[in-house]
Scaffold this motif. Structure first.
Motif, PDB file in Angstrom:
ATOM      1  N   ALA A   1       0.895  -1.247   0.073  1.00  0.00           N
ATOM      2  CA  ALA A   1      -0.008  -0.091   0.171  1.00  0.00           C
ATOM      3  C   ALA A   1       0.805   0.981  -0.062  1.00  0.00           C
ATOM      4  O   ALA A   1       0.596   2.212  -0.763  1.00  0.00           O
ATOM      5  CB  ALA A   1      -0.983   0.101   1.076  1.00  0.00           C
ATOM      6  N   TYR A   2       2.089   1.242   0.762  1.00  0.00           N
ATOM      7  CA  TYR A   2       2.974   2.191   0.795  1.00  0.00           C
ATOM      8  C   TYR A   2       3.408   2.643  -0.667  1.00  0.00           C
ATOM      9  O   TYR A   2       3.459   3.828  -1.087  1.00  0.00           O
ATOM     10  CB  TYR A   2       4.025   2.037   1.879  1.00  0.00           C
ATOM     11  CG  TYR A   2       3.687   2.123   3.146  1.00  0.00           C
ATOM     12  CD1 TYR A   2       2.669   2.586   3.843  1.00  0.00           C
ATOM     13  CD2 TYR A   2       4.568   1.398   4.119  1.00  0.00           C
ATOM     14  CE1 TYR A   2       2.078   2.539   5.060  1.00  0.00           C
ATOM     15  CE2 TYR A   2       4.345   1.321   5.500  1.00  0.00           C
ATOM     16  CZ  TYR A   2       3.122   2.186   5.764  1.00  0.00           C
ATOM     17  OH  TYR A   2       2.892   1.691   7.223  1.00  0.00           O
TER      18      TYR A   2
ATOM     19  N   GLY B   1       4.745   5.977  -3.275  1.00  0.00           N
ATOM     20  CA  GLY B   1       5.854   5.618  -4.310  1.00  0.00           C
ATOM     21  C   GLY B   1       7.092   4.794  -3.963  1.00  0.00           C
ATOM     22  O   GLY B   1       6.860   3.982  -3.041  1.00  0.00           O
ATOM     23  N   LYS B   2       7.847   4.737  -4.743  1.00  0.00           N
ATOM     24  CA  LYS B   2       9.057   3.778  -4.521  1.00  0.00           C
ATOM     25  C   LYS B   2      10.237   4.101  -3.555  1.00  0.00           C
ATOM     26  O   LYS B   2      11.080   3.040  -3.226  1.00  0.00           O
ATOM     27  CB  LYS B   2       9.787   3.294  -5.844  1.00  0.00           C
ATOM     28  CG  LYS B   2       8.824   2.911  -6.963  1.00  0.00           C
ATOM     29  CD  LYS B   2       9.450   2.750  -8.479  1.00  0.00           C
ATOM     30  CE  LYS B   2       8.378   2.680  -9.499  1.00  0.00           C
ATOM     31  NZ  LYS B   2       8.945   2.386 -10.948  1.00  0.00           N
ATOM     32  N   MET B   3      10.173   5.044  -2.787  1.00  0.00           N
ATOM     33  CA  MET B   3      10.954   5.481  -1.860  1.00  0.00           C
ATOM     34  C   MET B   3      10.009   6.116  -0.697  1.00  0.00           C
ATOM     35  O   MET B   3       9.753   7.114  -0.790  1.00  0.00           O
ATOM     36  CB  MET B   3      11.951   6.333  -2.108  1.00  0.00           C
ATOM     37  CG  MET B   3      12.976   5.929  -3.462  1.00  0.00           C
ATOM     38  SD  MET B   3      14.330   4.759  -2.817  1.00  0.00           S
ATOM     39  CE  MET B   3      15.689   6.080  -2.567  1.00  0.00           C
TER      40      MET B   3
ATOM     41  N   LEU C   1      14.067   3.459   5.673  1.00  0.00           N
ATOM     42  CA  LEU C   1      13.623   3.886   4.293  1.00  0.00           C
ATOM     43  C   LEU C   1      13.125   2.524   3.485  1.00  0.00           C
ATOM     44  O   LEU C   1      13.891   1.593   3.504  1.00  0.00           O
ATOM     45  CB  LEU C   1      14.678   4.344   3.578  1.00  0.00           C
ATOM     46  CG  LEU C   1      14.541   4.806   2.036  1.00  0.00           C
ATOM     47  CD1 LEU C   1      13.661   6.007   1.857  1.00  0.00           C
ATOM     48  CD2 LEU C   1      16.181   5.516   1.357  1.00  0.00           C
ATOM     49  N   VAL C   2      11.847   2.557   3.009  1.00  0.00           N
ATOM     50  CA  VAL C   2      11.400   1.528   2.295  1.00  0.00           C
ATOM     51  C   VAL C   2      11.474   1.560   0.704  1.00  0.00           C
ATOM     52  O   VAL C   2      10.816   2.668   0.194  1.00  0.00           O
ATOM     53  CB  VAL C   2       9.855   1.250   2.455  1.00  0.00           C
ATOM     54  CG1 VAL C   2       9.307   0.135   1.865  1.00  0.00           C
ATOM     55  CG2 VAL C   2       9.843   0.937   3.908  1.00  0.00           C
ATOM     56  N   CYS C   3      12.370   0.481   0.134  1.00  0.00           N
ATOM     57  CA  CYS C   3      13.014   1.012  -1.176  1.00  0.00           C
ATOM     58  C   CYS C   3      12.241  -0.230  -2.294  1.00  0.00           C
ATOM     59  O   CYS C   3      12.700  -1.401  -1.960  1.00  0.00           O
ATOM     60  CB  CYS C   3      14.177   1.414  -1.064  1.00  0.00           C
ATOM     61  SG  CYS C   3      14.964   1.273  -2.829  1.00  0.00           S
TER      62      CYS C   3
ATOM     63  N   GLY D   1      18.617   3.320   8.135  1.00  0.00           N
ATOM     64  CA  GLY D   1      18.123   1.896   7.926  1.00  0.00           C
ATOM     65  C   GLY D   1      17.087   1.750   6.526  1.00  0.00           C
ATOM     66  O   GLY D   1      16.562   2.697   6.550  1.00  0.00           O
ATOM     67  N   VAL D   2      17.742   0.844   5.750  1.00  0.00           N
ATOM     68  CA  VAL D   2      17.046   0.449   4.669  1.00  0.00           C
ATOM     69  C   VAL D   2      16.285  -0.761   4.524  1.00  0.00           C
ATOM     70  O   VAL D   2      16.980  -1.829   4.791  1.00  0.00           O
ATOM     71  CB  VAL D   2      18.065   0.825   3.108  1.00  0.00           C
ATOM     72  CG1 VAL D   2      17.279   0.660   2.083  1.00  0.00           C
ATOM     73  CG2 VAL D   2      18.743   2.292   3.540  1.00  0.00           C
ATOM     74  N   LEU D   3      15.140  -0.780   4.079  1.00  0.00           N
ATOM     75  CA  LEU D   3      14.418  -2.057   3.764  1.00  0.00           C
ATOM     76  C   LEU D   3      13.996  -2.420   2.417  1.00  0.00           C
ATOM     77  O   LEU D   3      13.491  -1.475   1.709  1.00  0.00           O
ATOM     78  CB  LEU D   3      12.916  -2.100   4.539  1.00  0.00           C
ATOM     79  CG  LEU D   3      12.206  -3.434   4.479  1.00  0.00           C
ATOM     80  CD1 LEU D   3      13.057  -4.111   5.477  1.00  0.00           C
ATOM     81  CD2 LEU D   3      10.912  -3.095   5.365  1.00  0.00           C
ATOM     82  N   ILE D   4      14.849  -3.004   1.616  1.00  0.00           N
ATOM     83  CA  ILE D   4      14.764  -3.356   0.186  1.00  0.00           C
ATOM     84  C   ILE D   4      13.559  -4.175   0.101  1.00  0.00           C
ATOM     85  O   ILE D   4      13.570  -5.251   0.640  1.00  0.00           O
ATOM     86  CB  ILE D   4      15.819  -4.051  -0.303  1.00  0.00           C
ATOM     87  CG1 ILE D   4      17.195  -3.097  -0.091  1.00  0.00           C
ATOM     88  CG2 ILE D   4      15.803  -4.156  -1.877  1.00  0.00           C
ATOM     89  CD1 ILE D   4      18.703  -3.670  -0.440  1.00  0.00           C
ATOM     90  N   PHE D   5      12.505  -3.574  -0.657  1.00  0.00           N
ATOM     91  CA  PHE D   5      11.247  -4.380  -0.894  1.00  0.00           C
ATOM     92  C   PHE D   5      11.291  -5.057  -2.089  1.00  0.00           C
ATOM     93  O   PHE D   5      10.847  -4.562  -3.296  1.00  0.00           O
ATOM     94  CB  PHE D   5       9.941  -3.276  -0.811  1.00  0.00           C
ATOM     95  CG  PHE D   5       8.915  -4.071  -0.508  1.00  0.00           C
ATOM     96  CD1 PHE D   5       8.553  -5.434  -0.215  1.00  0.00           C
ATOM     97  CD2 PHE D   5       7.503  -3.335  -0.932  1.00  0.00           C
ATOM     98  CE1 PHE D   5       7.246  -5.862  -0.205  1.00  0.00           C
ATOM     99  CE2 PHE D   5       6.348  -3.989  -1.112  1.00  0.00           C
ATOM    100  CZ  PHE D   5       6.251  -5.181  -0.651  1.00  0.00           C
ATOM    101  N   GLY D   6      12.013  -6.178  -2.125  1.00  0.00           N
ATOM    102  CA  GLY D   6      12.146  -7.033  -3.423  1.00  0.00           C
ATOM    103  C   GLY D   6      10.911  -7.450  -3.980  1.00  0.00           C
ATOM    104  O   GLY D   6      10.758  -7.283  -5.156  1.00  0.00           O
TER     105      GLY D   6
END
Length: 502
Positions: free
Chosen positions: A63-64, A69-71, A83-85, A402-407
């Motif tokens: 949903a985010y 968007g993507k960042m 940071l959800v990426c 902190g970065v969360l890479i949302f594959g």
């Protein structure tokens, strides 16, 4: 009243340390995140309520991406920032870096179980040395030897599933977890455990429980701190699980040690084959006999790596195969093409002698596997902790971010995968390789999954065997999966299909 100087100094220190921390670290991080959209927060909790459960986490991350968007910047508690990426350019930048290798703080919550093995280590000297040693365990010559184990263990799986033939609904995931656990023990550890013939596996159940506790601690503002977690019910449960998990892996290690000692005593035993070539060592052999910088690995280091591979080598694979079977059951046209390819290789033989080269020839099945991994990524999230100031696209990312890479987010991006909700293996026939970081089920770069070739081989071997022996149908009544992130992607309602022996 005169106040002693030391009391005044202590009070000043208590007041000044948080102020110093805020203006030297936290303030810089907060300023950095001002440039990114933030979903609506509530006081103190931030966005923590959106992430209160494993199912809510998965649903709201998507949903985010859709809404912001993507960042995306999310707050967890009063001072937590992530940071959800799912942005291609940033994912490529981060995953290819040879410097930004540290996992997020949350991975420390796994250390009571996995220690500082390859999955949780910080990317330093120890991690590099262990990775270099273990990489040799996945040489293709070794993988060739594993096909016989995949096949024989898969035969037991077929026997177990045959008892479910004709049933309108069967959850295949428990069958796959026991099968893949047997496979990882016999191939990588060189030890037979025969989990499939046990009514229940306390090891498998403990893995499931530990994953839930990890996620619960990750999303909790309080339980992430050990000093608080120790007084919770989850801590008691974790201690019981750790006793089972570590006991299991210690038994595997001890069994292998005894086997190696007996071989050394046997004067007829040789470490070369009939042609005089040195035999390739499997994973656990390398750990027990190998050295890092001239030193043998400690018992603790060996157990950490065994725990890591026991978990990663069975749970993710079982998840992948289960979800792909679900896709095949609900897409008869694709299933028919998989079967057609099998018949081209083996005719109508259900249980042929399958070789490594046979599995390499299963090109259509490979596309099916890739599409399944895209649609239901076993590990949908990766994390990194920026441990040094670094420049990206003209902006300084401060230390501590902190970065969360949302594959899974990029796997469902219509920019790279038109009609992303559709299960369509043909899309992998047409990919031109321009966007390699849009497909990252095994991560990518220096910290990619070291066992991905092993996993692909095992997945293809099990799927081909199941399709040759069973016709797959959707479960009845209609089964709706409830996806959730518990380190590995899971369905809280099981993965149910119907099977009919061919």
């Amino acid at each position: 009243m005169n106040v002693p100087t030391e009391y005044i100094f202590a009070l000043a220190t208590i007041i000044l340390i948080p102020i110093y921390y805020y203006y030297t670290k936290l303030h810089r991080i907060e300023k950095f995140f001002e440039t990114f959209p933030t979903p609506t927060t509530v006081p103190i909790l931030g966005n923590a309520r959106d992430l209160r459960s494993s199912a809510a986490l998965f649903k709201n991350l998507h949903a985010y991406v859709r809404n912001y968007g993507k960042m995306v910047h999310i707050k967890i508690g009063p001072i937590g920032h992530v940071l959800v990426c799912s942005d291609y350019k940033f994912i490529e930048f981060l995953l290819t870096s040879n410097k930004l290798l540290k996992k997020s703080f949350n991975f420390k919550l796994l250390e009571p179980w996995l220690g500082t093995g390859l999955a949780t280590a910080d990317g330093g000297v120890k991690w590099r040395a262990h990775r270099k040693l273990i990489t040799t365990a996945f040489h293709f010559k070794i993988l060739e030897q594993f096909v016989d184990v995949f096949e024989s263990t898969g035969d037991i799986l077929v026997q177990k599933l045959s008892k479910e033939s004709g049933n309108q609904s069967v959850d295949v995931f428990p069958y796959l977890t026991r099968c893949t656990l047997d496979i990882i023990c016999e191939t990588a550890m060189g030890t037979k455990v025969d989990t499939q013939n046990s009514e229940a596996s306390s090891y498998v159940q403990s893995v499931k429980t530990m994953c839930k506790i990890f996620l619960s601690r990750t999303m909790s503002i309080l339980k992430r701190y050990d000093c608080i977690f120790r007084f919770t019910k989850d801590y008691e449960i974790q201690q019981k699980c750790l006793k089972i998990l570590h006991g299991y892996t210690n038994n595997v290690i001890d069994s292998k040690r005894r086997e190696l000692e007996e071989k050394r005593k046997d004067k007829k035993w040789r470490d070369v084959d009939d042609l005089g070539r040195r035999k390739k060592k499997v994973f656990l052999d390398l750990l027990l006999e190998g050295t890092v910088d001239g030193q043998s690995m400690s018992d603790k280091e060996i157990r950490e790596e065994v725990d890591t591979f026991m978990f990663g080598g069975h749970d993710t694979t079982a998840t992948a195969v289960s979800f792909i079977l679900y896709c095949l059951a609900n897409n008869k046209e694709v299933q028919d093409k998989v079967l057609e390819e099998q018949k081209e290789l083996f005719g109508n033989e259900k249980n042929p002698k399958v070789t490594y080269s046979n599995i390499q020839e299963m090109k259509y099945l490979e596309n099916v596997v890739k599409e399944g991994l895209r649609l239901y990524s076993p590990v949908p999230l990766f994390s990194r902790r920026i441990d040094q100031d670094v420049e990206y696209d003209g902006t300084i990312i401060p230390k501590g971010v902190g970065v969360l890479i949302f594959g899974h987010g990029i796997h469902m991006d219509p920019q790279y995968y038109p009609n992303p909700e559709k299960f369509d293996p043909s899309r992998f026939e047409n990919l031109d390789g321009r966007y390699p970081f849009a497909f990252i089920p095994f991560s990518a770069g220096p910290r990619n999954c070291i066992g991905q070739k092993y996993a692909m081989l095992e997945i293809k071997c099990l799927l081909s065997k199941i399709v040759r022996n069973f016709e797959l149908f959707p479960a009845s009544p209609h089964h709706e999966m409830m996806l959730a992130v518990e380190i590995v992607l899971k369905s809280l309602t099981g993965v149910k299909i119907s099977l009919k022996s061919r």
